[in-house]
Design a protein around this motif. Structure first.
Motif, short mmCIF file in Angstrom:
data_model
loop_
_atom_site.label_atom_id
_atom_site.label_comp_id
_atom_site.label_asym_id
_atom_site.label_seq_id
_atom_site.Cartn_x
_atom_site.Cartn_y
_atom_site.Cartn_z
N MET A 98 0.85 -1.18 0.00
CA MET A 98 0.00 0.00 0.00
C MET A 98 0.89 1.24 0.00
O MET A 98 2.09 1.17 0.30
CB MET A 98 -0.92 -0.01 1.22
N SER A 100 0.85 4.02 1.97
CA SER A 100 1.27 4.63 3.24
C SER A 100 2.59 4.08 3.77
O SER A 100 3.45 4.85 4.20
CB SER A 100 0.17 4.47 4.29
N THR A 129 -5.54 -1.01 -1.54
CA THR A 129 -6.15 -1.29 -0.25
C THR A 129 -5.53 -2.54 0.36
O THR A 129 -4.80 -3.28 -0.30
CB THR A 129 -7.67 -1.52 -0.40
N ARG A 130 -5.84 -2.78 1.62
CA ARG A 130 -5.31 -3.97 2.28
C ARG A 130 -5.86 -5.23 1.63
O ARG A 130 -5.19 -6.24 1.53
CB ARG A 130 -5.59 -3.95 3.77
N LEU A 147 0.98 -3.94 4.29
CA LEU A 147 -0.26 -3.17 4.39
C LEU A 147 -0.34 -2.48 5.74
O LEU A 147 0.38 -2.82 6.68
CB LEU A 147 -1.47 -4.07 4.16
N THR A 149 -3.23 -1.44 8.67
CA THR A 149 -4.60 -1.81 9.05
C THR A 149 -4.86 -1.44 10.51
O THR A 149 -3.93 -1.36 11.32
CB THR A 149 -4.84 -3.32 8.84
N GLY A 197 -7.78 9.54 0.80
CA GLY A 197 -7.54 8.41 -0.08
C GLY A 197 -8.84 7.71 -0.40
O GLY A 197 -9.92 8.08 0.06
N THR A 201 -8.82 2.24 2.68
CA THR A 201 -7.56 2.60 3.33
C THR A 201 -7.84 3.08 4.75
O THR A 201 -8.93 3.58 5.06
CB THR A 201 -6.84 3.71 2.56
N ARG A 204 -8.74 6.86 4.92
CA ARG A 204 -10.12 7.17 4.54
C ARG A 204 -11.09 6.71 5.63
O ARG A 204 -12.09 7.38 5.92
CB ARG A 204 -10.45 6.49 3.21
N GLU A 224 -6.09 8.34 -5.34
CA GLU A 224 -5.33 7.12 -5.08
C GLU A 224 -3.83 7.41 -5.01
O GLU A 224 -3.06 6.55 -4.62
CB GLU A 224 -5.58 6.10 -6.20
N ARG A 226 -0.81 8.98 -3.35
CA ARG A 226 -0.36 9.61 -2.11
C ARG A 226 0.60 10.77 -2.38
O ARG A 226 0.64 11.73 -1.62
CB ARG A 226 0.35 8.57 -1.23
#
Length: 293
Positions: A98, A100, A129-130, A147, A149, A197, A201, A204, A224, A226
């Motif tokens: 991802m 981030s 996304t994850r 990822l 989370t 985002g 995510t 978001r 999308e 970053r």
């Protein structure tokens, strides 16, 4: 036809007979003869004219010699390639990530791995996304995935490895609406325009939770990308909530980074397949995942 039969066939050619070939290969002469007979039956052609203890190649045997050498050479190359990958003297490792955690911790992981195993090529694949990360690892498109989370992962699909935490921070222009050095409370974001985002995510999710709690934040831009966050913030389009791994880059770009209150912490998780990892993936995990004392 198998590679053992081709090895026997070429040994007979190179040593000039069955007895010498058997001695060189450390096999019995009857075993060697049986293997060649099976090869001849498979090909439907006689490969040697037997003349007492001497043998002479038939036309079919002569045609097979270069092809047999090519096949055995290809096998040796394949074995060498597998050995190189096993010993991490080559090969490639695909990692989905991802946006981030790409600045950190992924960049640190990659640097450490590259320093130790410079011959292994790394492929970094974008996952939005994850769920995208999990799917890419589960289906084998990538061996590993990174990822962020705030909730447990479906462990039936992948194996999670916790590699650290990352809190969320607010990025504003230097002359933005909040004073330097003071945390921004969630309700203070009321009425402000935010750059967010896509759904799925953690960033978001934080903004959507604010709205669900009755904090009237406005979504100025949903993206999308970053890397678009900073230029949009510095351009006065809106404020952005990002993970703290982006803080240093934001400050160097001329933005102000502020803590959020209450603090929101997300987990960085490296995921691997349920199947046995390749040597490269196993080495990456050993470097990336902190050891428990």
């Amino acid at each position: 036809m198998d590679f053992r039969q081709l090895t026997y066939f070429l040994a007979i050619v190179d040593h000039g007979g069955f007895n010498r070939a058997a001695a060189a290969l450390y096999v019995s002469q009857p075993s060697l003869s049986q293997s060649i007979q099976a090869l001849e039956r498979d090909l439907g052609s006689c490969l040697f004219h037997r003349m007492g203890r001497r043998v002479v190649l038939t036309e079919a045997g002569t045609a097979l010699v270069p092809r047999a050498r090519e096949a055995l050479h290809a096998l040796e190359l394949a074995r060498a390639g597998v050995d190189a990958v096993r010993e991490l003297r080559g090969g490639r490792l695909e990692i989905a990530a991802m946006a981030s955690p790409t600045i950190d911790p992924l960049s640190t992981m990659v640097r450490r791995f590259a320093e130790r195993f410079p011959a292994v090529s790394l492929g970094l694949r974008v996952a939005l996304t994850r769920e995208d990360v999990i799917e890419m690892v589960r289906t084998g498109r990538c061996e590993l995935g990174l990822l962020t989370t705030s909730s447990p992962l479906p462990s039936r699909d992948v194996v999670p490895h916790h590699v650290g935490d990352d809190k969320l921070v607010l990025v504003t222009p230097m002359d933005g609406p909040f004073p330097r050095g003071r945390a921004v409370r969630a309700e203070q974001l009321e009425g402000h325009r935010l750059i967010v985002g896509q759904r799925g995510t953690g960033i978001r999710t934080y903004v959507d939770d604010l709205k669900a709690q009755g904090v009237d934040v406005r979504i100025a831009v949903e993206t999308e990308h970053r890397m678009a966050f900073l230029p949009l913030v510095l351009g006065g389009v809106g404020l952005a909530v990002v993970t703290e791994s982006w803080a240093d880059l934001s400050v160097r770009a001329g933005a102000l980074v502020l803590d959020l209150e209450p603090a929101v912490v997300q987990s960085n998780v490296l995921v691997s397949r349920k199947a046995q990892p390749t040597p490269a993936a196993r080495a990456f995990l050993e470097i990336a995942v902190p050891r428990r004392s």
